[in-house]
Design a protein around this motif. Structure first.
Motif, PDB file in Angstrom:
ATOM      1  N   VAL A 114      54.031  57.913 -45.066  1.00  0.00           N
ATOM      2  CA  VAL A 114      53.426  57.682 -43.749  1.00  0.00           C
ATOM      3  C   VAL A 114      52.146  56.872 -43.889  1.00  0.00           C
ATOM      4  CG1 VAL A 114      52.452  58.799 -41.712  1.00  0.00           C
ATOM      5  CG2 VAL A 114      54.444  59.795 -42.847  1.00  0.00           C
TER       6      VAL A 114
ATOM      7  N   ARG B 106      51.415  53.198 -42.124  1.00  0.00           N
ATOM      8  CA  ARG B 106      50.335  52.946 -41.168  1.00  0.00           C
ATOM      9  C   ARG B 106      49.332  51.921 -41.703  1.00  0.00           C
ATOM     10  NH1 ARG B 106      53.299  53.112 -38.025  1.00  0.00           N
ATOM     11  NH2 ARG B 106      51.634  52.681 -36.531  1.00  0.00           N
TER      12      ARG B 106
ATOM     13  N   GLU C  85      51.728  60.168 -37.889  1.00  0.00           N
ATOM     14  CA  GLU C  85      51.551  58.770 -37.489  1.00  0.00           C
ATOM     15  C   GLU C  85      50.515  58.641 -36.371  1.00  0.00           C
ATOM     16  OE1 GLU C  85      55.822  58.979 -39.010  1.00  0.00           O
ATOM     17  OE2 GLU C  85      54.360  60.265 -38.045  1.00  0.00           O
TER      18      GLU C  85
END
Length: 459
Positions: free
Chosen positions: A309, A313, A347
């Motif tokens: 993740v 990002r 997220e």
């Protein structure tokens, strides 16, 4: 709960059975012994009465012999002694009585009532022939204790069978009673857990268990129905507000664009300022909607790989950071902890933190995201070397519109706080060494065994 109820009832029943069956068996055993002894002594007195007629009255020994023969046929061993402890007559097996019989005869002739001994599976009984004070002789009768032992064994056997049968019935009834009480409670507990996880249409079964449990299930269903109505009503209000606010704002922005097209420079500047206010108002509406959705979140935990993740990002925000002259990097100590979070929550958390950092850090600054395992949690830190935040602002930063110095809507950290805490984690603000702000996230680790499941596609 089922085991506790069942074990409690079984132990209680066992104690009651022991208190009832054991004393009864002891009493029956004592009564059987007394009856057996009385029967033996009665048979001995019959022979003693016949022996008295022969020893005292000088009658023939015919009657005495008949009684001895009857005792022999019954399996008893009897012997008749005169006043000088001389054997007068006996059954064929009486010779085995030996010295014990002579000692009993001597006690009887002295006028005592001896306690008959139990010798090698035989019970001995002695009775005087004639007057107790001046007996003409004595009779000793030995009877096997086998029938008595068999009766006593039968008494204890039946008592044990009754106890085992009662205990088995108690176990069966206890388990059924425990399940009758605990199964509806377990079902209600599962329904409450699913309702807490977001299944608002979950209802408990009200058809089983004691009346109190059924009433509890009915109360739970009423509460669940009201909660579902409130949540759906809240969501409907949010949707309506979103539609009712966004549409007029978009129409107002179009009208201002049309007016700006044919306006002079001064009017165009005023219209541009008005458009900026409309944009800010649009962002505020979007932020409020995001906070409302975060507050309604009731996540189902899933295994989430932090490293994946964070990499996603950072890749998504790198162009924005580069455009503003900010360096965005991801750091790691080599571990790849797996956390238990709702789908998409990490997220959203990182997006809000990176957005705030990008807005706060001046050109040439740095933003770093590092993650590592720290005990029973996974720690994620978002560090920047921007202007930082005053202690007073940090104290209210997680409240909606809590920071009056915020450059944006003031809702990003409120969303982060809600999403972290609803998943069982914690978030705090610290000063970055050398200047800046560090957001520290402590997220719950996924239980052991979830590492394999975490390898599949992530929702």
């Amino acid at each position: 709960m089922t085991r506790r109820i069942a074990w409690t009832l079984v132990v209680l029943t066992s104690v009651l059975l022991v208190l009832a069956v054991v004393p009864l068996a002891v009493s029956l055993t004592a009564r059987e012994r007394v009856a057996y002894r009385d029967s033996q002594r009665a048979a001995t007195r019959v022979i003693a009465a016949a022996a008295e007629e022969h020893l005292s009255d000088g009658r023939p020994a015919t009657t005495m012999r008949k009684e001895l023969d009857a005792a022999a046929r019954a399996g008893d061993c009897a012997a008749v002694y005169d006043a000088s402890v001389r054997l007068v007559a006996s059954t064929p097996c009486a010779a085995a009585q030996g010295e014990e019989a002579e000692e009993l005869v001597e006690d009887v002739l002295r006028g005592r009532e001896p306690e008959p001994p139990d010798s090698e599976g035989r019970l001995l009984a002695a009775e005087p022939a004639g007057d107790v004070r001046e007996p003409a002789g004595a009779v000793v009768l030995a009877r096997s204790s086998g029938p008595l032992d068999a009766r006593i064994a039968a008494i204890w056997g039946w008592s044990a069978a009754i106890g085992v049968a009662g205990l088995a019935a108690s176990v069966l009834l206890s388990v059924r009673l425990a399940r009758w009480v605990s199964r509806p409670l377990s079902t209600l507990d599962a329904s409450a857990r699913r309702l807490g996880e977001g299944a608002l249409d979950e209802r408990a079964d009200v058809g089983g268990g004691p009346p109190e449990v059924r009433r509890l299930a009915a109360t739970f269903n009423t509460m669940a129905a009201r909660t579902e109505a409130l949540v759906h009503g809240h969501r409907a209000v949010i949707a309506d507000v979103s539609h009712q606010l966004r549409t007029p704002l978009a129409a107002l922005r179009l009208r201002l664009d049309v007016l700006a097209a044919g306006a002079d420079d001064a009017t165009t500047a005023d219209l541009a300022a008005a458009q900026e206010e409309i944009s800010r108002l649009s962002r505020l509406v979007d932020g409020l909607l995001a906070v409302a959705r975060a507050e309604q979140a009731t996540p189902r935990p899933a295994a989430v790989r932090i490293d994946e993740v964070v990499a996603e990002r950072v890749a998504a925000w790198a162009p924005v950071a580069e455009e503003r002259g900010v360096r965005l990097t991801a750091e790691s100590d080599g571990a790849a902890p797996i956390v238990a979070l709702g789908a998409g929550h990490l997220e959203q958390i990182l997006d809000n933190l990176i957005a705030n950092a990008v807005d706060a850090v001046p050109s040439g600054g740095n933003i770093a995201i590092d993650r590592r395992a720290a005990g029973d949690v996974a720690r994620v830190r978002v560090r920047d070397d921007g202007p930082g935040m005053a202690a007073r602002a940090k104290a209210v930063a997680f409240r909606r519109f809590g920071n009056p110095e915020a450059g944006g809507t003031g809702l990003g950290l409120a969303i982060v706080h809600r999403l972290v805490t609803v998943n069982g984690g914690t978030v705090r603000l610290e000063d970055t060494p050398g200047g800046g702000l560090t957001v520290v996230l402590d997220l719950p680790l996924w239980p052991e065994g979830g590492r394999e499941r975490a390898g599949g596609p992530r929702s």
